[in-house]
Design a protein around this motif. Structure first.
Motif, PDB file in Angstrom:
ATOM      1  N   PRO A  54       0.823  -1.214   0.000  1.00 45.97           N
ATOM      2  CA  PRO A  54       0.000   0.000   0.000  1.00 45.97           C
ATOM      3  C   PRO A  54       0.855   1.260   0.000  1.00 45.97           C
ATOM      4  N   LEU A  55       0.407   2.245  -0.761  1.00 51.47           N
ATOM      5  CA  LEU A  55       1.165   3.488  -0.907  1.00 51.47           C
ATOM      6  C   LEU A  55       1.100   4.367   0.325  1.00 51.47           C
ATOM      7  N   TYR A  56      -0.038   4.355   1.012  1.00 51.22           N
ATOM      8  CA  TYR A  56      -0.277   5.351   2.045  1.00 51.22           C
ATOM      9  C   TYR A  56      -0.193   4.765   3.452  1.00 51.22           C
ATOM     10  N   ASP A  57       0.549   3.667   3.585  1.00 52.46           N
ATOM     11  CA  ASP A  57       0.956   3.142   4.882  1.00 52.46           C
ATOM     12  C   ASP A  57       2.462   3.334   5.004  1.00 52.46           C
ATOM     13  N   HIS A  58       3.060   2.701   5.996  1.00 49.55           N
ATOM     14  CA  HIS A  58       4.514   2.780   6.163  1.00 49.55           C
ATOM     15  C   HIS A  58       5.215   2.256   4.908  1.00 49.55           C
ATOM     16  N   LEU A  59       6.188   3.001   4.428  1.00 45.50           N
ATOM     17  CA  LEU A  59       6.935   2.621   3.225  1.00 45.50           C
ATOM     18  C   LEU A  59       8.147   1.782   3.628  1.00 45.50           C
ATOM     19  N   THR A  60       8.104   0.519   3.285  1.00 47.00           N
ATOM     20  CA  THR A  60       9.143  -0.400   3.745  1.00 47.00           C
ATOM     21  C   THR A  60      10.493  -0.171   3.063  1.00 47.00           C
ATOM     22  N   ALA A  61      10.486   0.483   1.893  1.00 47.51           N
ATOM     23  CA  ALA A  61      11.736   0.682   1.153  1.00 47.51           C
ATOM     24  C   ALA A  61      12.476   1.955   1.570  1.00 47.51           C
ATOM     25  N   LEU A  62      12.000   2.655   2.597  1.00 45.58           N
ATOM     26  CA  LEU A  62      12.714   3.843   3.064  1.00 45.58           C
ATOM     27  C   LEU A  62      14.078   3.451   3.623  1.00 45.58           C
ATOM     28  N   PRO A  63      15.123   4.198   3.294  1.00 48.29           N
ATOM     29  CA  PRO A  63      16.427   3.922   3.895  1.00 48.29           C
ATOM     30  C   PRO A  63      16.387   4.119   5.410  1.00 48.29           C
ATOM     31  N   ASP A  64      17.336   3.510   6.113  1.00 50.44           N
ATOM     32  CA  ASP A  64      17.374   3.606   7.574  1.00 50.44           C
ATOM     33  C   ASP A  64      17.577   5.042   8.050  1.00 50.44           C
ATOM     34  N   TRP A  65      18.248   5.857   7.228  1.00 48.59           N
ATOM     35  CA  TRP A  65      18.563   7.212   7.651  1.00 48.59           C
ATOM     36  C   TRP A  65      17.432   8.213   7.380  1.00 48.59           C
ATOM     37  N   THR A  66      16.332   7.742   6.800  1.00 48.59           N
ATOM     38  CA  THR A  66      15.217   8.629   6.473  1.00 48.59           C
ATOM     39  C   THR A  66      14.155   8.573   7.564  1.00 48.59           C
ATOM     40  N   PRO A  67      13.617   9.713   8.004  1.00 52.24           N
ATOM     41  CA  PRO A  67      12.486   9.678   8.936  1.00 52.24           C
ATOM     42  C   PRO A  67      11.322   8.897   8.332  1.00 52.24           C
ATOM     43  N   ASP A  68      10.465   8.374   9.175  1.00 50.82           N
ATOM     44  CA  ASP A  68       9.329   7.574   8.702  1.00 50.82           C
ATOM     45  C   ASP A  68       8.232   8.510   8.195  1.00 50.82           C
ATOM     46  N   LEU A  69       8.475   9.072   7.005  1.00 46.00           N
ATOM     47  CA  LEU A  69       7.546  10.022   6.414  1.00 46.00           C
ATOM     48  C   LEU A  69       6.567   9.306   5.489  1.00 46.00           C
ATOM     49  N   PRO A  70       5.340   9.782   5.417  1.00 43.63           N
ATOM     50  CA  PRO A  70       4.361   9.164   4.506  1.00 43.63           C
ATOM     51  C   PRO A  70       4.494   9.719   3.095  1.00 43.63           C
ATOM     52  N   PHE A  71       3.951   8.996   2.142  1.00 43.12           N
ATOM     53  CA  PHE A  71       3.848   9.494   0.778  1.00 43.12           C
ATOM     54  C   PHE A  71       2.555  10.284   0.678  1.00 43.12           C
ATOM     55  N   THR A  72       2.627  11.519   0.202  1.00 47.30           N
ATOM     56  CA  THR A  72       1.459  12.408   0.235  1.00 47.30           C
ATOM     57  C   THR A  72       1.002  12.854  -1.149  1.00 47.30           C
ATOM     58  N   TYR A  73       1.620  12.356  -2.211  1.00 48.22           N
ATOM     59  CA  TYR A  73       1.256  12.763  -3.568  1.00 48.22           C
ATOM     60  C   TYR A  73       0.200  11.816  -4.129  1.00 48.22           C
ATOM     61  N   ALA A 203      -4.019   6.084 -13.173  1.00 45.26           N
ATOM     62  CA  ALA A 203      -3.671   5.682 -11.810  1.00 45.26           C
ATOM     63  C   ALA A 203      -4.793   4.879 -11.167  1.00 45.26           C
ATOM     64  N   LEU A 204      -6.050   5.269 -11.432  1.00 49.23           N
ATOM     65  CA  LEU A 204      -7.187   4.529 -10.890  1.00 49.23           C
ATOM     66  C   LEU A 204      -7.254   3.125 -11.462  1.00 49.23           C
ATOM     67  N   LEU A 205      -6.934   3.000 -12.748  1.00 53.28           N
ATOM     68  CA  LEU A 205      -6.959   1.690 -13.394  1.00 53.28           C
ATOM     69  C   LEU A 205      -5.875   0.771 -12.839  1.00 53.28           C
ATOM     70  N   VAL A 206      -4.667   1.317 -12.668  1.00 55.70           N
ATOM     71  CA  VAL A 206      -3.531   0.506 -12.208  1.00 55.70           C
ATOM     72  C   VAL A 206      -3.551   0.323 -10.701  1.00 55.70           C
ATOM     73  N   LEU A 207      -3.954   1.381  -9.973  1.00 58.39           N
ATOM     74  CA  LEU A 207      -3.902   1.361  -8.505  1.00 58.39           C
ATOM     75  C   LEU A 207      -5.259   1.768  -7.937  1.00 58.39           C
ATOM     76  N   PRO A 208      -6.287   0.981  -8.137  1.00 56.19           N
ATOM     77  CA  PRO A 208      -7.630   1.390  -7.673  1.00 56.19           C
ATOM     78  C   PRO A 208      -7.718   1.578  -6.165  1.00 56.19           C
ATOM     79  N   GLY A 209      -7.141   0.654  -5.417  1.00 55.21           N
ATOM     80  CA  GLY A 209      -7.206   0.748  -3.958  1.00 55.21           C
ATOM     81  C   GLY A 209      -6.474   1.961  -3.421  1.00 55.21           C
ATOM     82  N   ASP A 210      -5.280   2.209  -3.941  1.00 55.03           N
ATOM     83  CA  ASP A 210      -4.502   3.362  -3.483  1.00 55.03           C
ATOM     84  C   ASP A 210      -5.165   4.679  -3.878  1.00 55.03           C
ATOM     85  N   THR A 211      -5.816   4.689  -5.048  1.00 53.52           N
ATOM     86  CA  THR A 211      -6.492   5.913  -5.478  1.00 53.52           C
ATOM     87  C   THR A 211      -7.650   6.244  -4.549  1.00 53.52           C
ATOM     88  N   VAL A 212      -8.444   5.238  -4.209  1.00 52.28           N
ATOM     89  CA  VAL A 212      -9.553   5.463  -3.273  1.00 52.28           C
ATOM     90  C   VAL A 212      -9.014   5.885  -1.917  1.00 52.28           C
TER      91      VAL A 212
END
Length: 391
Positions: A54-73, A203-212
């Motif tokens: 999921p796009l709008y939960d914790h991003l597992t690919a964040l580097p260790d040195w990055t704060p746990d910021l959400p994706f907001t776009y 984006a809705l077609l490819v990522l319907p759940g994330d778009t909603v």
């Protein structure tokens, strides 16, 4: 000949800056040092898509040195950011960082003033610019897309596409579709709206759940709510969060947005009819950062063309004042973070809200100018509104 030489030197300077930023990216990658917080979030969002996360939960690919910021776009932006997963975080930062000076160069070419090489170097001293580059932000690129459509591609059958793409990446540029409508460019506005709708539909077609998820909760997350009163948020809602009791904020926000929208539409139409398209665009840009719920200091990149516009009109003292405010000291000298903004003195509030205050004052001065001209019956066609060398 002088113009050609200046542009050649400017382009060489831009390429040199790009090379320097690329060298920084490679060096930091080889040393395995942190570089580019926001660009790392973009890259992690692209990785989430490829991993089916999921796009709008914790991003597992964040580097260790990055704060746990959400994706907001919006999800469409994340589809584009999948390209970043092919590179290490530092090199991905380098790609976005090298796009920044090219974007500034394009914008300053559309807001002509002299000397261009000095303006390019001066832009690097402005907080919205150096902060955008340091974070790996897209603000300068999005601004360049808008300028490209409004000023450079005017009259082209492709005009509107760039604004539509910018709005699909980040919703705030939607206001420039309204700008096209207010200035009578309906075909361009329709192309922009169609581009935005097409990208969002993809984006809705490819990522319907994330778009909603984005439309329901993703664009209004806890990160924004927690940071609204922080000094780094220079929007009207940020000002209210620091200044008035919570119960006052909603009605004052509605009132301000209504007044700002009406004043912007009035000024844009007047300036456009007077032949000053650049000033009209700057007014809309100022409205965008004022009415947005969150306008971090690095979102105020429109100060770059604003300064060039003032210098072209030989408003030297105004240009110096604006440049001084936007170097970043105003947010550095006041207490910030942890709710300390609520305890500001009056003097600290003036300094800490300087970005917002400067934009409101600029709009008030323009309104006063037009109302005074109306009362003195000065014909609009006689007003010296066009920037020297604007065409």
């Amino acid at each position: 000949m002088e113009n050609t030489t200046s542009h050649r030197r400017s382009l060489l300077l831009v390429l040199a800056v790009c090379a320097a930023l690329g060298a920084v990216a490679v060096t930091w990658w080889l040393l395995d040092r942190p570089l580019g917080v926001d660009s790392a979030v973009y890259r992690a969002a692209g990785s989430a898509i490829l991993r089916g996360e999921p796009l709008y939960d914790h991003l597992t690919a964040l580097p260790d040195w990055t704060p746990d910021l959400p994706f907001t776009y919006p999800p469409f932006a994340a589809l584009l950011f999948t390209a970043g997963t092919a590179l290490p975080p530092q090199l991905w930062w380098g790609v976005l960082a090298m796009a920044a000076p090219l974007a500034v160069y394009l914008v300053l070419r559309a807001f002509p003033s002299r000397p261009l090489p000095v303006l390019l170097l001066g832009a690097c001293c402005l907080q919205p610019v150096w902060q955008s580059v340091g974070l790996g932000q897209l603000n300068l690129v999005l601004m360049a897309l808008v300028v490209l459509d409004v000023l450079v591609l005017k009259g082209s059958r492709y005009c509107g596409i760039a604004i539509g793409l910018a709005a699909a990446i980040k919703l705030i540029p939607l206001i420039f579709i309204v700008h096209l409508l207010v200035t009578g460019r309906r075909a361009d506005a329709l192309r922009a709206l169609a581009t935005f709708a097409s990208a969002s539909a993809l984006a809705l077609l490819v990522l319907p759940g994330d778009t909603v998820r984005y439309l329901t909760t993703g664009m209004f997350n806890d990160h924004f709510a927690a940071g609204k009163s922080w000094v780094g948020n220079q929007s009207w809602q940020g000002f209210l969060a620091r200044t008035v009791p919570d119960g006052w904020a909603p009605p004052l926000t509605v009132l301000f947005v209504a007044v700002c929208a009406a004043a912007t539409a009035f000024l844009v139409r007047r300036l456009y009819r007077a032949g000053d398209e650049r000033a009209a665009l700057l007014v809309t840009a100022g409205c965008s950062v004022l009415v947005s719920p969150i306008s971090w200091t690095h979102h105020w990149v429109w100060v770059v063309p604003a300064l060039s516009y003032l210098l072209a009109r030989r408003r030297m003292w105004q240009a110096v004042a604006v440049a001084t405010v936007y170097t970043g000291w105003t947010t550095a000298v006041v207490p910030g973070g942890g709710g300390r903004e609520h305890g500001w003195t009056f003097a600290q509030a003036l300094v800490g809200n300087a970005y917002l205050i400067s934009a409101v004052l600029a709009g008030a001065v323009l309104l006063r100018k037009f109302f005074r001209e109306r009362t003195t019956s000065v014909p609009l066609r006689e007003l010296p509104l066009r920037s020297p060398g604007a065409e």
